[in-house]
Design a protein around this motif. Structure first.
Motif, PDB file in Angstrom:
ATOM      1  N   PRO A  30     -20.136 -24.291   5.612  1.00 37.98           N
ATOM      2  CA  PRO A  30     -19.039 -23.871   4.629  1.00 37.98           C
ATOM      3  C   PRO A  30     -18.099 -24.596   4.136  1.00 37.98           C
ATOM      4  O   PRO A  30     -17.472 -24.549   3.053  1.00 37.98           O
ATOM      5  N   GLY A  74     -23.991 -16.602  -1.684  1.00 36.35           N
ATOM      6  CA  GLY A  74     -22.589 -16.422  -1.279  1.00 36.35           C
ATOM      7  C   GLY A  74     -22.307 -16.844   0.031  1.00 36.35           C
ATOM      8  O   GLY A  74     -21.016 -16.908   0.281  1.00 36.35           O
ATOM      9  N   GLY A  75     -23.081 -17.256   0.750  1.00 43.72           N
ATOM     10  CA  GLY A  75     -22.841 -17.909   1.967  1.00 43.72           C
ATOM     11  C   GLY A  75     -22.831 -19.355   1.984  1.00 43.72           C
ATOM     12  O   GLY A  75     -22.518 -20.077   1.198  1.00 43.72           O
ATOM     13  N   PRO A  76     -22.587 -19.919   3.442  1.00 48.23           N
ATOM     14  CA  PRO A  76     -22.250 -19.430   4.744  1.00 48.23           C
ATOM     15  C   PRO A  76     -21.184 -18.724   4.874  1.00 48.23           C
ATOM     16  O   PRO A  76     -20.074 -18.974   4.557  1.00 48.23           O
ATOM     17  N   GLY A  77     -21.072 -17.600   5.612  1.00 50.25           N
ATOM     18  CA  GLY A  77     -20.197 -16.670   5.728  1.00 50.25           C
ATOM     19  C   GLY A  77     -19.853 -16.195   4.268  1.00 50.25           C
ATOM     20  O   GLY A  77     -20.769 -15.440   3.579  1.00 50.25           O
ATOM     21  N   ASN A  78     -18.669 -16.515   3.795  1.00 51.68           N
ATOM     22  CA  ASN A  78     -18.098 -15.874   2.588  1.00 51.68           C
ATOM     23  C   ASN A  78     -17.911 -17.248   1.475  1.00 51.68           C
ATOM     24  O   ASN A  78     -16.997 -17.104   0.651  1.00 51.68           O
ATOM     25  N   ASP A  99     -11.358 -10.900   2.015  1.00 48.45           N
ATOM     26  CA  ASP A  99     -12.628 -11.204   1.449  1.00 48.45           C
ATOM     27  C   ASP A  99     -12.477 -11.140  -0.135  1.00 48.45           C
ATOM     28  O   ASP A  99     -12.883 -11.895  -0.767  1.00 48.45           O
ATOM     29  N   ALA A 150     -18.792 -16.936  -2.002  1.00 48.26           N
ATOM     30  CA  ALA A 150     -18.905 -15.549  -2.411  1.00 48.26           C
ATOM     31  C   ALA A 150     -17.956 -15.177  -3.820  1.00 48.26           C
ATOM     32  O   ALA A 150     -16.909 -14.982  -3.447  1.00 48.26           O
ATOM     33  N   GLN A 152     -20.575 -11.122  -5.206  1.00 42.94           N
ATOM     34  CA  GLN A 152     -20.024 -10.057  -4.314  1.00 42.94           C
ATOM     35  C   GLN A 152     -20.246  -8.811  -4.974  1.00 42.94           C
ATOM     36  O   GLN A 152     -20.549  -7.768  -4.077  1.00 42.94           O
TER      37      GLN A 152
END
Lengths: 462, 338
Positions: B197, B282-286, B109, B289, B294
């Motif tokens: 994403p 910051g999404g979808p997911g990362n 990440d 980000a 973060q």
């Protein structure tokens, strides 16, 4: 004759005076006695002080703010409300309390944020005030709050971690709460002859039928943002019925249960359901979008806090009378559903320099009278006191036709509603990671691999 | 604070640049002292040995020095926090050295955060520079449309970034957003924009481009206004076409302006928070980000402030490197123009 008549009139006048004075005295004595019995404490003991009450911009805050003049009249204490939008409020709350600022005396909180605040000594334990007869009215009746709410807000701190069970402190007092339910547009489901689903696979099937019948309708509104708040409504309630636990004890060591076989089974069903049912904007949807969808009729069903359905059923609202209620979905092989709770509560800043007046405010704001008035006003819903749920005024109001089966569904759900998370410091960190992982799975990442990675991340942070 | 410490050498150079009365002076050789200058400075060094401490001057500049020291202190305190396990709400704080940094570097990440941060800034600034240049050239042409558009083009720049983010979130809604509706009129879409994403990062970059292109336009337009007509006229007499005049005369002369705007925008884009947080969080997911987002989540949502401070320090280092490279590029271009 005239003299005897005059003497009679004078005598009668004296008697009447005596009777009137006596009646007045009796009335006054009775009033004073009644007052003394009802008010076992001196509500004006902190007269002339002023306190600050901070809260989220919320209908619950509106309900209390509307009653503030009564509190000020009763106590002589001036209350200044400071209300902030949701995200700003939680950040400000963390900063105000961690910097030990005495600026806020009373704050609004939920259970989960309190887990991170209490161990650092940032919240004042309230049992000492509850048990002080000089500070707490005999008629306050703390045990009148639902047991699940009292239990959720009572714990002790051991080695910097939350420990439930006997001997805990009371950290906050509920003034309204939410249980998670499925609420739906009766008009839409009736129109397309769709039965209310009870499991995620049933829901997925119903969504496909609805989409085929009317592609402009989003079948299901669910929160999907990458905060733990999107987990605490639909996801965790349904997950619990699959046997999923956020944390488990393995060989006397705390571990996460999010990579268990039950969790994998739940996530496969849930992700499939979201893909078939939720809006394409799922990852950006918070409660605002869920509520907007159901109230406007763009969404047919929603799984969220039940009072969102109630508030939109209130007479005069566009969706009034169209929203009905059911318990949340459960696993296909489960006998029962589970429902998580969120408790809006009032807590005291441990750095407050006006703790006495702050307690009087908390006590008044969570009293039977304010709870009932707020509930009948249609705002402090769900009321957290059993006495409110036994009060005819509230029951008559909540049973109005526009609220459909709100009361029955509440009672059915509340029997099984309980806190679905494990109380612990670091709750937010682990559950935020779960929300991010959920977005990844909904966007196509492999369920098992994602859950394994999530569990490793949570273990690394423990 | 990051910007403050970073900008010190840059502002000095900027000051020199801005104090140049007009472009013809900017091309004068720099760093060649005259004899008179040298004599004058030699005289000054003699007098300096005799000079006593000017207490009044020291008192006058003391507040500025104190404020500067305060900024530096805060910055170093932030660096110190990144070396601790500081957790908001927990009274015990332990010094953990570089543990936060090593823990971060072990996660995929973290590297994704860096990739998103750099991609966002590079793409946004490049697109803004190209569009800003095109619009500035249109404005310099003086046509009626340009005169009408000039005041309007600045509107995005004066809107609060969070309002911009909320406005675009509504417009980019895959179901009810106006963008998909407009595209459907020409049989395009529907697109998921910030909800997928695959397209989310591109979507937030587009929002940044919409918001900050006017900044480039403004600076480049000022540069174009500084070029005297004699140069264009001379080129025309020598047979240069419009494109050749632009690439060989105008572009080299406004290149320092483009790079100056670029320095500011690179610093801001690498630190970008409002637009990303207000749209995707910051999404979808990362997928969107960036480091700043973060860091906010880590420090204020997860309450792990030490780890969040480490992310902020990494963000600061990237900003420092980005700004340094841009300043170097600007100096190189400027010396070439000179």
């Amino acid at each position: 004759m005239r003299n005897s008549m005059a003497a009679f009139r004078n005598d009668a006048r004296r008697r009447m005076k005596s009777i009137l004075l006596g009646s007045l005295l009796l009335t006054t004595t009775a009033a004073v006695t009644t007052s003394a019995e009802a008010e076992t404490i001196n509500w004006r003991q902190f007269e002339g002080t002023s306190i600050t009450w901070a809260y989220d911009i919320h209908p619950y805050a509106d309900a209390l703010a509307a009653e503030l003049p009564q509190f000020e009249k009763l106590t002589g204490i001036k209350v200044t409300p400071e209300l902030y939008p949701d995200d700003s409020y939680w950040n400000k709350l963390t900063i105000q309390l961690t910097t030990k600022s005495p600026a806020w005396d009373v704050v609004g909180t939920g259970i989960q944020p309190a887990w991170d605040l209490a161990p650092g000594g940032l919240l004042e334990p309230l049992d000492q005030y509850l048990n002080d007869p000089k500070l707490t009215d005999a008629g306050y009746d703390y045990n009148d709050f639902f047991p699940s709410l009292r239990t959720a807000l009572t714990w002790k701190v051991e080695d910097g971690q939350i420990a439930t069970g006997e001997g805990g402190h009371v950290w906050a007092i509920p003034h309204a709460f939410e249980n998670i339910q499925l609420f739906y547009r009766k008009d839409i489901l009736d129109k397309y002859k769709i039965a209310v689903p009870a499991t995620p696979p049933e829901m997925a099937k119903a969504c496909e039928t609805l989409k085929a019948a009317d592609p402009s309708i989003t079948p299901l509104g669910v929160r999907g943002v990458r905060f733990w708040s999107s987990i605490h409504t639909a996801a965790v309630s349904i997950a619990r019925s699959y046997g999923v636990k956020d944390f488990v004890m393995k060989d006397d060591v705390l571990d996460t249960g999010l990579d268990s076989p039950e969790s994998i089974a739940f996530h496969k069903d849930y992700v499939d359901m979201i893909k078939k049912c939720a809006a394409p904007s799922f990852a950006n949807d918070n409660w605002y979008q869920v509520v907007d969808g159901i109230s406007s009729g763009r969404t047919a069903m929603a799984i969220d806090s039940n009072m969102f359905g109630f508030w939109n059923d209130v007479a005069g609202k566009p969706a009034s009378g169209k929203i009905a209620f059911a318990p949340p979905l459960h696993a296909p092989n489960a006998k029962n559903f589970e429902s998580n709770i969120w408790i809006w509560s009032l807590a005291m800043n441990s750095a407050s320099q006006k703790k006495g007046p702050a307690w009087l405010f908390i006590q008044w704001a969570t009293s039977k009278q304010v709870a009932l008035a707020g509930a009948v006003g249609g705002k402090l819903v769900n009321p957290p006191r059993a006495s409110t749920w036994n009060d005819k005024a509230w029951l008559d109001y909540a049973a109005k036709p526009e609220f459909n089966n709100f009361v029955e569904s509440f009672k059915t759900t509340q029997d099984r509603a309980a806190l679905a998370f494990t109380p612990r410091v670091g709750f937010g960190e682990a559950m935020n990671a779960w929300a991010v992982a959920m977005q990844k799975m909904v966007n196509g990442d492999d369920v098992e691999a994602t859950l394994k990675s999530l569990a490793e991340e949570i273990r690394a942070g423990m | 604070m990051k910007g403050g410490s970073l900008l010190l050498p840059f502002l000095t150079t900027m000051e020199n640049f801005m104090m140049t009365p007009h472009l013809s002076k900017a091309v004068m050789p720099v760093g060649t002292d005259t004899l008179a200058d040298r004599v004058s400075s030699a005289g000054k060094s003699d007098s300096q040995t005799e000079r006593t401490v000017d207490w009044l001057s020291l008192v006058v500049i003391a507040p500025a020095v104190l404020i500067l020291l305060g900024f530096l202190l805060l910055f170093f305190y932030g660096v110190y926090q990144s070396l601790t396990d500081l957790r908001l709400g927990r009274p015990i704080v332990r010094f953990v050295g570089f543990a936060n940094y090593t823990a971060l570097m072990k996660t995929t990440d973290f590297w994704n955060n860096i990739r998103v941060t750099v991609t966002y800034a590079v793409c946004a600034v490049l697109l803004q520079a190209l569009l800003g240049l095109a619009i500035a050239k249109l404005f310099a042409s003086g046509v009626l449309l340009a005169r009408l558009l000039r005041p309007i083009i600045l509107l995005p720049l004066v809107l609060p970034p969070m309002s911009v983010a909320l406005m675009w979130t509504t417009m980019m809604n895959p179901q009810s957003g106006i963008l998909n509706y407009l595209l459907s009129l020409v049989k395009l879409g529907p697109f998921s924009w910030i909800s997928d994403p695959a397209t989310a990062l591109l979507s937030v970059i587009l929002i940044d481009v919409w918001t900050y292109t006017p900044f480039f336009t403004l600076i480049i337009f000022a540069g174009l206004q500084g070029i005297t007509d004699d140069l264009r006229e001379a080129a025309r007499i020598n047979g240069a076409k419009a494109w050749a005049t632009f690439t060989n005369i105008e572009l080299p002369l406004i290149a320092p302006y483009i790079l100056i705007a670029g320095v500011f925008r690179v610093i801001e884009s690498l630190n970008q928070f409002d637009i990303i947080f207000g749209t995707t969080q910051g999404g979808p997911g990362n997928s969107t980000a960036a480091l700043s987002v973060q860091a906010y989540f880590t420090a204020f949502q997860n309450l792990t402030f030490g780890r969040g401070a480490a992310l902020m320090v990494v963000n600061w280092l990237i900003v420092l490197i980005g700004a340094f490279l841009m300043v170097k590029a600007w100096q190189a271009v400027r010396s070439r123009v000179s």
